[in-house]
Write an enzyme that holds these catalytic residues in place. Sequence first.
Site, PDB file in Angstrom:
ATOM      1  N   ARG A 121      -1.750 -28.405 -68.740  1.00  0.00           N
ATOM      2  CA  ARG A 121      -1.026 -29.673 -68.542  1.00  0.00           C
ATOM      3  C   ARG A 121       0.474 -29.558 -68.761  1.00  0.00           C
ATOM      4  NH1 ARG A 121      -5.573 -31.527 -71.281  1.00  0.00           N
ATOM      5  NH2 ARG A 121      -7.077 -32.524 -69.882  1.00  0.00           N
ATOM      6  N   LYS A 143      11.570 -30.682 -58.917  1.00  0.00           N
ATOM      7  CA  LYS A 143      10.534 -30.727 -57.879  1.00  0.00           C
ATOM      8  C   LYS A 143       9.889 -29.356 -57.786  1.00  0.00           C
ATOM      9  CE  LYS A 143      12.016 -34.073 -54.404  1.00  0.00           C
ATOM     10  NZ  LYS A 143      12.361 -34.164 -52.968  1.00  0.00           N
ATOM     11  N   GLU A 194      22.724 -25.559 -47.299  1.00  0.00           N
ATOM     12  CA  GLU A 194      22.487 -26.595 -48.320  1.00  0.00           C
ATOM     13  C   GLU A 194      23.809 -27.017 -48.974  1.00  0.00           C
ATOM     14  OE1 GLU A 194      19.681 -28.117 -48.722  1.00  0.00           O
ATOM     15  OE2 GLU A 194      18.190 -26.719 -47.902  1.00  0.00           O
ATOM     16  N   LYS A 242      24.051 -31.872 -56.738  1.00  0.00           N
ATOM     17  CA  LYS A 242      22.606 -32.088 -56.880  1.00  0.00           C
ATOM     18  C   LYS A 242      22.305 -32.832 -58.182  1.00  0.00           C
ATOM     19  CE  LYS A 242      18.079 -31.227 -56.327  1.00  0.00           C
ATOM     20  NZ  LYS A 242      17.172 -30.357 -55.631  1.00  0.00           N
ATOM     21  N   GLU A 252      13.040 -39.766 -57.120  1.00  0.00           N
ATOM     22  CA  GLU A 252      13.283 -40.033 -55.697  1.00  0.00           C
ATOM     23  C   GLU A 252      12.790 -41.422 -55.273  1.00  0.00           C
ATOM     24  OE1 GLU A 252      13.045 -36.602 -53.084  1.00  0.00           O
ATOM     25  OE2 GLU A 252      12.464 -37.922 -51.449  1.00  0.00           O
ATOM     26  N   ARG A 256      18.090 -40.362 -54.522  1.00  0.00           N
ATOM     27  CA  ARG A 256      17.807 -38.931 -54.404  1.00  0.00           C
ATOM     28  C   ARG A 256      17.270 -38.582 -53.015  1.00  0.00           C
ATOM     29  NH1 ARG A 256      14.541 -35.033 -58.688  1.00  0.00           N
ATOM     30  NH2 ARG A 256      14.562 -33.192 -57.367  1.00  0.00           N
ATOM     31  N   ASN A 260      17.606 -35.458 -48.640  1.00  0.00           N
ATOM     32  CA  ASN A 260      16.812 -35.026 -47.486  1.00  0.00           C
ATOM     33  C   ASN A 260      17.624 -35.044 -46.193  1.00  0.00           C
ATOM     34  OD1 ASN A 260      14.294 -34.583 -48.815  1.00  0.00           O
ATOM     35  ND2 ASN A 260      14.148 -36.795 -49.080  1.00  0.00           N
ATOM     36  N   HIS A 263      16.729 -32.824 -43.369  1.00  0.00           N
ATOM     37  CA  HIS A 263      15.457 -32.155 -43.667  1.00  0.00           C
ATOM     38  C   HIS A 263      14.278 -32.663 -42.858  1.00  0.00           C
ATOM     39  CE1 HIS A 263      17.689 -30.171 -46.725  1.00  0.00           C
ATOM     40  NE2 HIS A 263      16.632 -29.552 -47.203  1.00  0.00           N
ATOM     41  N   HIS A 267      12.208 -29.885 -41.151  1.00  0.00           N
ATOM     42  CA  HIS A 267      10.791 -29.632 -41.429  1.00  0.00           C
ATOM     43  C   HIS A 267       9.963 -29.577 -40.144  1.00  0.00           C
ATOM     44  CE1 HIS A 267      11.097 -31.022 -45.903  1.00  0.00           C
ATOM     45  NE2 HIS A 267      11.613 -29.839 -45.687  1.00  0.00           N
ATOM     46  N   HIS A 279      14.441 -21.476 -43.812  1.00  0.00           N
ATOM     47  CA  HIS A 279      14.640 -22.861 -44.252  1.00  0.00           C
ATOM     48  C   HIS A 279      16.084 -23.334 -44.034  1.00  0.00           C
ATOM     49  CE1 HIS A 279      14.024 -26.507 -46.567  1.00  0.00           C
ATOM     50  NE2 HIS A 279      15.046 -26.185 -47.337  1.00  0.00           N
TER      51      HIS A 279
HETATM   52  N1  NAD Z   1      12.244 -27.767 -55.324  1.00  0.00           N
HETATM   53  C1  NAD Z   1      13.259 -28.188 -54.625  1.00  0.00           C
HETATM   54  O1  NAD Z   1      13.909 -29.189 -54.972  1.00  0.00           O
HETATM   55  C2  NAD Z   1      13.644 -27.438 -53.389  1.00  0.00           C
HETATM   56  C3  NAD Z   1      14.860 -27.725 -52.759  1.00  0.00           C
HETATM   57  C4  NAD Z   1      15.217 -26.978 -51.644  1.00  0.00           C
HETATM   58  C5  NAD Z   1      14.374 -25.977 -51.175  1.00  0.00           C
HETATM   59  N2  NAD Z   1      13.202 -25.716 -51.807  1.00  0.00           N
HETATM   60  C6  NAD Z   1      12.303 -24.665 -51.334  1.00  0.00           C
HETATM   61  O2  NAD Z   1      12.966 -23.420 -51.490  1.00  0.00           O
HETATM   62  C7  NAD Z   1      12.409 -22.497 -50.556  1.00  0.00           C
HETATM   63  C8  NAD Z   1      13.522 -21.686 -49.940  1.00  0.00           C
HETATM   64  O3  NAD Z   1      14.177 -20.998 -50.973  1.00  0.00           O
HETATM   65  P1  NAD Z   1      15.140 -19.751 -50.683  1.00  0.00           P
HETATM   66  O4  NAD Z   1      16.032 -20.051 -49.573  1.00  0.00           O
HETATM   67  O5  NAD Z   1      15.706 -19.356 -51.984  1.00  0.00           O
HETATM   68  O6  NAD Z   1      14.148 -18.685 -50.074  1.00  0.00           O
HETATM   69  P2  NAD Z   1      13.172 -17.570 -50.677  1.00  0.00           P
HETATM   70  O7  NAD Z   1      12.694 -17.903 -52.020  1.00  0.00           O
HETATM   71  O8  NAD Z   1      12.172 -17.323 -49.608  1.00  0.00           O
HETATM   72  O9  NAD Z   1      14.123 -16.294 -50.765  1.00  0.00           O
HETATM   73  C9  NAD Z   1      14.709 -15.787 -49.587  1.00  0.00           C
HETATM   74  C10 NAD Z   1      14.622 -14.258 -49.543  1.00  0.00           C
HETATM   75  O10 NAD Z   1      15.549 -13.722 -50.474  1.00  0.00           O
HETATM   76  C11 NAD Z   1      14.918 -12.725 -51.279  1.00  0.00           C
HETATM   77  N3  NAD Z   1      15.680 -12.703 -52.526  1.00  0.00           N
HETATM   78  C12 NAD Z   1      15.687 -13.636 -53.512  1.00  0.00           C
HETATM   79  N4  NAD Z   1      16.667 -13.354 -54.387  1.00  0.00           N
HETATM   80  C13 NAD Z   1      17.263 -12.214 -53.969  1.00  0.00           C
HETATM   81  C14 NAD Z   1      18.338 -11.427 -54.445  1.00  0.00           C
HETATM   82  N5  NAD Z   1      19.069 -11.796 -55.509  1.00  0.00           N
HETATM   83  N6  NAD Z   1      18.657 -10.289 -53.781  1.00  0.00           N
HETATM   84  C15 NAD Z   1      17.970  -9.945 -52.660  1.00  0.00           C
HETATM   85  N7  NAD Z   1      16.972 -10.658 -52.142  1.00  0.00           N
HETATM   86  C16 NAD Z   1      16.623 -11.787 -52.789  1.00  0.00           C
HETATM   87  C17 NAD Z   1      13.483 -13.171 -51.332  1.00  0.00           C
HETATM   88  O11 NAD Z   1      12.616 -12.108 -51.629  1.00  0.00           O
HETATM   89  C18 NAD Z   1      13.270 -13.687 -49.915  1.00  0.00           C
HETATM   90  O12 NAD Z   1      12.996 -12.623 -49.045  1.00  0.00           O
HETATM   91  C19 NAD Z   1      11.615 -23.302 -49.572  1.00  0.00           C
HETATM   92  O13 NAD Z   1      10.250 -23.089 -49.827  1.00  0.00           O
HETATM   93  C20 NAD Z   1      11.986 -24.741 -49.875  1.00  0.00           C
HETATM   94  O14 NAD Z   1      10.920 -25.639 -49.628  1.00  0.00           O
HETATM   95  C21 NAD Z   1      12.827 -26.424 -52.899  1.00  0.00           C
END
Ligand code: NAD
Length: 390
Positions: A121, A143, A194, A242, A252, A256, A260, A263, A267, A279
């Site tokens: 939990r 999130k 972003e 943010k 949200e 907040r 989006n 987005h 999506h 993304h």
């Molecule tokens: N929770 C939230 O509020 C929120 C907000 C925006 C996006 N997201 C989510 O985030 C995800 C996208 O995240 P992302 O863009 O970080 O992508 P990701 O986590 O897929 O990372 C992108 C790539 O970079 C590599 N990588 C990570 N750090 C590295 C580093 N320091 N050096 C070399 N390679 C590295 C990873 O292995 C991967 O291949 C999506 O799933 C999206 O839905 C969540």
Amino acid sequence: MRAIDVELPGTHYRILVEEGLLGRLGAITASVAPHERALLAIDAGIAGSHGRTARDALAAAGYDVAVQEIVAEEQRKTLATVSAIYERMLASRLERRSPVVAVGGGVVGDVAGFAAATYLRGVPLVQVPTTLLAMVDASIGGKTGVNFPLPADGDGATLGKNLIGAFWQPAAVVADPRALLTLEARDLRCGLAECVKHALLAEAGGAIAGGLLAWIEANADAIGSLDLAVLTDLIERGARVKVGFVVEDEREAGRRALLNLGHTFAHAIEPIEELDLRHGEAVAIGLCAAAWCAVREGHLGEAAARRTTALLERLGLPTRLPRPIDANRLVRAMRYDKKVAGGRIRLVLPTASGGASVFADVAPGAIIAAWRAVGAAPSRGAGDEPAATP
Ligand SMILES: NC(=O)c1ccc[n+]([C@@H]2O[C@H](COP(=O)([O-])OP(=O)(O)OC[C@H]3O[C@@H](n4cnc5c(N)ncnc54)[C@H](O)[C@@H]3O)[C@@H](O)[C@H]2O)c1
């Protein structure tokens, strides 16, 4: 060290930004979540580099470190991956006070964060974002979640984004700008999308961080050449935007949702395999589509839409679909988005006064026109109209 305080009802944490913080991860984690054991949830792609630094730092602070590698792919951001994390946590006898330390991009942060939110939990979570996107966005605000299969609709886009999840605030966010030096150029650009989104939103309120758009325009070259001082500034400025939204509206319920921006469009195209969009790239195209939709609906001037497109292009991001997908198919895909209310498409669109607003019932013709403006193919369905040419 730059420290941003996140004050929320019932909880408080800090976002720390400084070169070299990964090597101090153990002491930082111990200050917010002391325990004898910890789970290091590490992006498999950086397990041997940044993962080793993180593990050594945690061990040096006295943690018995269990390690779970996670392949950072959207297709693996699933309940099966969460199950694998639970199994490792149980096998390693992690308890209620044992922290999960999530080192990686948004995929690792979301999936390990969801495991932390639900194991026993809820256990403490330390987010250690290693991509620009995760540093300014995904790691902040609580999130967490995973993708989940949608009912089959014959369009080939089967995983619904972030449909299962929980709000779970981290105990700390630790951002080391040096981690960005190993990031693929394409992934850095994704984070920049972003940052542009944050900058567009911040235009409204000098109170939050107005002027970020002009700052990115002025520093685009330094960002591209990985100037660490400029990247540190960018992370702090982006994170502050943010935080401003999260603090005002943790769950949200209102403001907040503006995060989006772009987005709902993004999506719809991100899961389409033939487009091969990451993304952030989908968000870049989504920001352009949102801007042209806003122009079409009379909320934004053309010059502002062109400014957004020009900056994204300058940062090396796509502003049009790489292949012409049927516009009606894209509108259908948008209806699965969580921001759909009562069957109508609610959209966050930029506005002429700066910032953005939620529009509850955007004309279908304007949405089709927006898709056409970013390169979608004409569709024969109802509501289709000729493309607005940007
Ligand atoms: N929770 C939230 O509020 C929120 C907000 C925006 C996006 N997201 C989510 O985030 C995800 C996208 O995240 P992302 O863009 O970080 O992508 P990701 O986590 O897929 O990372 C992108 C790539 O970079 C590599 N990588 C990570 N750090 C590295 C580093 N320091 N050096 C070399 N390679 C590295 C990873 O292995 C991967 O291949 C999506 O799933 C999206 O839905 C969540």
